[in-house]
Design an enzyme around this catalytic site. Structure first.
Site, PDB file in Angstrom:
ATOM      1  N   ASP A 176      67.517  10.805 -93.980  1.00  0.00           N
ATOM      2  CA  ASP A 176      68.188  11.571 -94.874  1.00  0.00           C
ATOM      3  C   ASP A 176      68.211  10.713 -96.178  1.00  0.00           C
ATOM      4  OD1 ASP A 176      70.240  13.165 -96.111  1.00  0.00           O
ATOM      5  OD2 ASP A 176      71.832  11.883 -95.906  1.00  0.00           O
ATOM      6  N   SER A 177      68.505  11.625 -97.118  1.00  0.00           N
ATOM      7  CA  SER A 177      68.210  10.734 -98.525  1.00  0.00           C
ATOM      8  C   SER A 177      69.086   9.544 -98.565  1.00  0.00           C
ATOM      9  CB  SER A 177      68.895  11.843 -99.623  1.00  0.00           C
ATOM     10  OG  SER A 177      70.009  12.095 -99.573  1.00  0.00           O
TER      11      SER A 177
ATOM     12  N   CYS B  24      69.038  16.518 -93.163  1.00  0.00           N
ATOM     13  CA  CYS B  24      69.324  16.795 -94.764  1.00  0.00           C
ATOM     14  C   CYS B  24      68.861  18.120 -94.958  1.00  0.00           C
ATOM     15  CB  CYS B  24      68.346  15.567 -95.206  1.00  0.00           C
ATOM     16  SG  CYS B  24      68.326  15.887 -97.053  1.00  0.00           S
TER      17      CYS B  24
ATOM     18  N   GLU C  43      77.988   7.951-101.101  1.00  0.00           N
ATOM     19  CA  GLU C  43      76.712   6.607-100.945  1.00  0.00           C
ATOM     20  C   GLU C  43      77.683   5.515-101.355  1.00  0.00           C
ATOM     21  OE1 GLU C  43      73.543   6.617-100.286  1.00  0.00           O
ATOM     22  OE2 GLU C  43      73.848   8.232 -99.168  1.00  0.00           O
TER      23      GLU C  43
ATOM     24  N   CYS D 119      75.396  20.153 -96.788  1.00  0.00           N
ATOM     25  CA  CYS D 119      74.969  19.105 -97.138  1.00  0.00           C
ATOM     26  C   CYS D 119      75.392  17.808 -96.402  1.00  0.00           C
ATOM     27  CB  CYS D 119      74.994  18.532 -98.622  1.00  0.00           C
ATOM     28  SG  CYS D 119      74.727  16.836 -98.977  1.00  0.00           S
TER      29      CYS D 119
ATOM     30  N   HIS E 149      76.452  14.727 -96.371  1.00  0.00           N
ATOM     31  CA  HIS E 149      77.295  14.020 -96.810  1.00  0.00           C
ATOM     32  C   HIS E 149      78.671  14.359 -96.733  1.00  0.00           C
ATOM     33  CE1 HIS E 149      73.606  11.879 -98.419  1.00  0.00           C
ATOM     34  NE2 HIS E 149      74.401  10.888 -98.777  1.00  0.00           N
TER      35      HIS E 149
END
Ligand code: DGL
Length: 266
Positions: free
Chosen positions: A10-11, A73, A151, A183, A185
């Site tokens: 994932d990012s 993602c 994050e 998403c 996240h």
């Protein structure tokens, strides 16, 4: 007994919301997770940049022994899944916002979608709406800044709450009773989203469906490996600072993990 190795990327740390479902679906698999946090967020990057990162991370995961890849993602799936499938000969499972189940679930006839700008602007997302929206009204909302909060491990601070209140307001004003967390996240923000949106709103995410699809493909496409009795493991890599990443990964994974630097040469 199967003992396969799955590579997941994932990012950043958002893909852990998918990893938990993968661990539950494949208890004996070795899981290698890469958080590309040095390049997060992907949501405001060009498809060409994301494609280049996805290619480098997939190559890295294969070098580590991955026999299947999960793009944990939505943004990277929209930008790079087709390319990866063309270039790499192993099962590649991607993900997209859960429009189909949300459309089936709504009673008000209005579904909200929270996602990155990259996902919402993608041709893949347009095709998804075309295919599944039917008569349901879909209200989309890009959420700049939200990935960065996750994050940082800020799941319920004042800044995160203010962003969510701003992003949820138009969906709720429109009468959405079902909200897609588009998403990876965002499931980590589900308690706060639920608190702001209220009990009558259903949140829909994709992690469990991705894990089911992965399990099906592992069982049908990968050779059965007999367990060597080795302990199944989870390994974590990051393109940013490993110590800082380990702190956030441990917080979101729910137990202390170590994190290694990823070498992609990019
Ligand atoms: N977690 C990712 C997704 O599912 C990407 C978020 C980002 O880096 O912008 O879309």
């Amino acid at each position: 007994m199967r003992s396969t190795t799955i590579g997941i990327f994932d990012s950043g740390v958002g893909g852990l919301s998918v990893l938990r479902h993968i661990r539950a679906a494949l208890p004996n698999a070795n899981l290698i997770y890469v958080a590309d946090s040095a390049h997060a967020p992907y949501g405001d990057k060009s498809p060409a940049f994301i494609e280049q990162r996805a290619r480098a991370l997939t190559r890295f995961l294969i070098e580590q022994g991955a026999q299947a890849i999960v793009i944990a993602c939505n943004t990277a799936t929209a930008a790079a899944a087709a390319t990866l499938r063309r270039e790499f000969a192993l099962p590649i499972v991607g993900m997209e916002p859960a429009v189909k189940p949300a459309v089936a679930a709504t009673k008000s006839g209005v579904v909200g979608v929270l996602a990155t700008v990259g996902t919402l602007e993608s041709a893949r997302f347009a095709a998804l709406l075309e295919r599944y929206a039917g008569n349901v009204e879909i209200v989309t909302q890009g959420c700049p800044g939200l990935v960065e909060q996750v994050e940082r491990g800020d799941l319920n601070g004042a800044e995160t709450r203010a962003l969510l209140e701003r992003y949820l307001a138009p969906l709720l004003a429109r009468g959405a009773d079902t909200i897609i967390l588009g998403c990876t996240h965002y499931p980590f923000l589900a308690p706060l989203i639920g608190e702001i949106a209220g009990r009558d709103v259903t949140l829909v995410e994709t992690g469990a469906a991705v894990a089911r699809e992965l399990k099906r493909r592992v069982e049908t496409e990968l050779p059965v490996c007999h367990s060597t009795g080795e302990q199944k493991q989870e390994r974590f890599y990051t393109s940013s600072d490993p110590q800082q990443a380990a702190r956030i990964l441990s917080l979101l994974w729910g137990k202390a993990v170590q994190c290694l630097p990823v070498e992609t040469g990019a």
